[in-house]
Scaffold this motif. Structure first.
Motif, short mmCIF file in Angstrom:
data_model
loop_
_atom_site.label_atom_id
_atom_site.label_comp_id
_atom_site.label_asym_id
_atom_site.label_seq_id
_atom_site.Cartn_x
_atom_site.Cartn_y
_atom_site.Cartn_z
N HIS A 140 -2.72 12.67 1.70
CA HIS A 140 -2.65 11.40 2.43
C HIS A 140 -3.80 11.26 3.41
N SER A 152 -6.95 10.28 1.42
CA SER A 152 -6.91 8.85 1.14
C SER A 152 -7.35 8.05 2.37
N ARG A 153 -6.92 8.50 3.55
CA ARG A 153 -7.22 7.73 4.76
C ARG A 153 -8.68 7.78 5.19
N PHE A 193 4.32 2.21 -8.18
CA PHE A 193 5.72 2.16 -7.76
C PHE A 193 6.43 1.14 -8.64
N MET A 251 8.74 -1.85 -7.52
CA MET A 251 8.24 -2.76 -6.49
C MET A 251 7.35 -3.80 -7.16
N LEU A 255 1.00 -1.57 -0.19
CA LEU A 255 1.07 -0.14 0.09
C LEU A 255 -0.29 0.52 -0.09
N TYR A 285 -1.78 0.92 3.09
CA TYR A 285 -0.80 1.51 4.03
C TYR A 285 -1.43 1.95 5.35
N GLN A 313 5.80 -2.16 6.40
CA GLN A 313 5.00 -1.17 5.66
C GLN A 313 5.72 0.19 5.65
N THR A 314 6.34 0.57 6.77
CA THR A 314 7.02 1.86 6.82
C THR A 314 8.21 1.87 5.87
N ARG A 324 8.57 0.03 3.17
CA ARG A 324 8.03 0.10 1.80
C ARG A 324 7.60 1.52 1.49
N ALA A 325 7.05 2.20 2.50
CA ALA A 325 6.60 3.58 2.27
C ALA A 325 7.79 4.47 1.91
N ARG A 342 10.51 3.52 0.33
CA ARG A 342 10.83 3.24 -1.08
C ARG A 342 9.77 3.81 -2.01
N ALA A 343 8.52 3.79 -1.56
CA ALA A 343 7.44 4.33 -2.38
C ALA A 343 7.65 5.83 -2.63
N ALA A 385 2.63 7.92 -3.56
CA ALA A 385 2.75 7.66 -2.13
C ALA A 385 1.66 8.40 -1.36
N GLN A 386 1.44 9.67 -1.71
CA GLN A 386 0.39 10.43 -1.01
C GLN A 386 -0.99 9.82 -1.28
N GLY A 441 -2.00 7.24 1.03
CA GLY A 441 -2.12 7.63 2.43
C GLY A 441 -0.80 7.78 3.17
N ILE A 442 0.31 7.88 2.43
CA ILE A 442 1.60 8.04 3.09
C ILE A 442 1.86 9.52 3.35
N ASP A 443 2.20 9.84 4.60
CA ASP A 443 2.46 11.21 4.99
C ASP A 443 3.92 11.55 4.63
N PHE A 458 6.30 12.87 7.39
CA PHE A 458 6.76 11.83 8.32
C PHE A 458 7.90 11.03 7.68
N ILE A 459 7.70 10.62 6.42
CA ILE A 459 8.71 9.78 5.76
C ILE A 459 10.01 10.56 5.56
#
Lengths: 257, 349
Positions: free
Chosen positions: A94, A97-98, A111, A114, A122, A125, B219-220, B222-223, B225-226, B234-235, B238-240, B243-244
């Motif tokens: 992650h 990606s950022r 996803f 969705m 997303l 994100y 956004q959080t 959705r994250a 659900r992602a 998800a990763q 950029g989703i951590d 954290f989720i």
């Protein structure tokens, strides 16, 4: 191991300009694999700013492993990965990606439950600025008008070609500097595959740096600037794409000439 | 990419779909029929009763569905979050109530229950985050092998430790309150409903609606659900995950604690108070399909209706039996529940 100059087409002039860019991504002596199965052996490659580079090779050579390792989904055993000169070797996915690297995997990792729009949102994100998100949305809808038509449809109900477009578009939503694209033509009819390649070329024209993994060597060497040939986890050849397509080994093994 | 199914596989796929739709129609139709029967034969009181209970089962089940959907954890300590919520609400509310007896204050009397419920929710959230960071995070780092089985055993262990810990520290006594608000019952359709019940129902509905909005429009959310749909994907955006996962577990625990606190006047607080809500929440999520959050909301009301109808027409001792029989029949005919499972990982692992 270098392929020395062969007479080439007018493409070269453009290449010269691109070669001037600084190294955006640099992979040094990368060893990686899964548990005790080592797949990559001392792989070194680099991608300069604005360049369109291909990584080709047979099935099981380690192309996907290379991309997954750069993207941070796989931790390397040894070696170094630098992005804009800074080490990102053990950065989790992650964070990779950022900092501006978007990975578009073979299986796309969309996803499915969705909508197209939610998938794209997303993609942005890590972006907090609403204005930038809506600009990115306009950008990808402009690139793939088809996605705009389908924006409220569930991603899982899209056709194969549309899913590839969505994956590329989602990868572009974070406004990345480097795009890692894994086998975009896989499972697509030739006409659709051509459209995906057109889209990649268009992105490149708009200034995105791309590292492309492909099985379709013919088209790949036509559209990319430089290429690496990966066989059994090692880089065996590298050079300008136009020159590689004249290389006897490449011609024999990959182009079937 | 499109595969055309032919022959036996196509036939069985079609039958599975028909079977699921049929079972779904029967269960939903049956519950509506039970609701109408209740209203006609037993008067609206029982119907309203089951709707109020349904809201709370829904709140419990949503948390369970969330934890299973996002983290693949079959959470058998969810009832203990309910228990913690009940205790926290009791220990916050009782001193406040005592203080108000000597120093009357109309505003504070109205707010005191909300303060207690809010405190329970916050403690629930913090507890959830601590459990996730202390137990599931290290396990996830070590291995994902046999994940569902391991986490099942761990949550059962957490449940044992927390129930027995509560007995050790607080004793086995019931601690409860007769009601939160000293307000006369409200008349609705000729039925007198306790004010506390109305508030409990309102809390459940508002919380579920807010949570639904959170999941679909931020956004959080959705994250979250992602992560439930594709962890790698998800990763990649950029989703951590850490954290989720912590957030998800915290929210689920908070919702269970909220339910325990809102229902303190009905259930009281004692070490094993969470068992019954836990079982009913499991009936719900298995009935509708594991990890299906939208289904869990509807399922909460279905199970509550079945339960009240059983109490009314068959006998109170049968209230656990009938929902279980319905659940078994549903699973025989539609193994992924009446609305289908939305879980990615279970079949792979």
């Amino acid at each position: 191991m270098f392929v020395e100059g062969f007479p080439v087409s007018g493409r070269r002039l453009k290449l010269r300009i691109n070669e001037g860019g600084a190294k955006l991504l640099e992979v040094k002596d990368l060893n990686a694999g899964y548990d005790f199965l080592q797949v990559l052996w001392d792989v070194s490659l680099h991608v300069s700013e604005g360049e369109f580079v291909a990584l080709i090779g047979p099935n099981g050579a380690g192309k996907t492993t290379t991309l997954r390792t750069i993207a941070g989904l796989l931790s390397p055993m040894s070696g170094e990965i630098l992005f804009k000169g800074k080490p990102i070797t053990h950065l989790p996915a992650h964070k990779v990606s950022r900092i501006g690297i978007s990975y578009i995997s073979e299986s796309l990792n969309l996803f499915p439950k969705m909508t197209v729009r939610e998938n794209l949102l997303l993609g942005a994100y890590a972006v907090r600025d609403r204005k930038r998100i809506s600009e990115s949305l306009d950008f990808v809808f402009d690139l793939f008008p088809r996605l705009a038509e389908r924006s409220s449809q569930l991603a899982g109900t899209l056709s194969g070609g549309e899913r590839k477009m969505l994956a590329i578009a989602r990868g572009m939503m974070s406004n990345p500097e480097l795009l890692l694209v894994d086998e975009p033509s896989l499972g697509l009819a030739p006409k659709l595959a051509q459209r995906v390649f057109d889209a990649l070329q268009e992105l490149r024209r708009r200034g995105v740096t791309i590292l492309l993994v492909e099985q379709n060597v013919n088209i790949t060497l036509e559209i990319t600037d430089r290429a690496y040939v990966l066989e059994q986890g090692r880089i065996v050849l590298e050079g300008k794409s136009s020159e590689l397509s004249q290389n006897e080994h490449v011609k024999h093994v990959y182009l079937g000439i | 990419m499109e595969r055309t199914l032919t022959g036996p596989s196509m036939r069985s796929a079609i039958w599975a779909k028909i079977g699921q739709n049929l079972v779904a129609s029967i269960v939903i139709g049956g519950s509506v029929a039970a609701g109408i029967a209740l209203a006609v034969l037993a008067g609206p009181a029982q119907l309203i009763n089951s709707i109020v209970t349904g809201g709370m089962w829904a709140l419990m089940s949503v948390g369970l569905a969330l934890v299973f959907g996002v983290m693949n954890i079959p959470h058998f300590a969810h009832g203990e979050s309910f228990m913690v919520g009940a205790y926290v609400a009791y220990f916050v509310f009782t001193p406040l109530h005592k203080y108000l007896k000597t120093n009357p204050n109309a505003f504070l009397s109205t707010m005191a229950p909300f303060i207690a419920i809010l405190a329970a929710t916050l403690v629930g959230f913090v507890l959830g985050v601590i459990i996730e960071k202390l137990i599931f995070y290290p396990l996830r780092r070590r291995t994902r092998a046999q994940w569902v089985m391991n986490t099942f055993l761990i949550t059962v262990g957490i449940s044992f430790i927390m129930t027995n810990g509560a007995t050790l520290v607080l004793g086995p006594n019931f601690r409860g309150i007769p009601r939160y608000w000293d307000v006369d019952p409200i008349k609705f359709l000729g039925v007198r409903i306790a004010f506390d019940r109305i508030v409990a129902f309102a809390i459940a509905i508002v919380t579920i609606a807010a949570f639904w909005f959170f999941l679909h429009s931020t956004q959080t959310g959705r994250a979250i659900r992602a992560v439930a749909q594709d962890e790698d994907g998800a990763q990649m955006v950029g989703i951590d995950l850490n954290f989720i996962h912590s957030l998800t577990f915290g929210l689920a625990t908070a919702m269970a604690a909220l339910a325990g606190a809102s229902l303190l006047f009905m259930f009281q607080a004692y070490p094993t108070v969470g068992l019954k809500p836990l079982y009913f929440a499991w009936y719900v999520v298995m009935l509708v399909g594991l990890g299906n959050i939208g289904g869990a909301i509807i399922g909460g009301f279905i199970v509550a209706l079945l339960q009240t109808a059983t109490q009314q027409f068959i006998g109170i001792a049968w209230e656990d039996v009938i929902p279980t029989i319905v659940m078994i029949l549903v699973l025989l005919l539609a193994p992924s529940g009446i609305f289908g499972s939305e879980v990615k990982g279970v079949h792979e692992q």
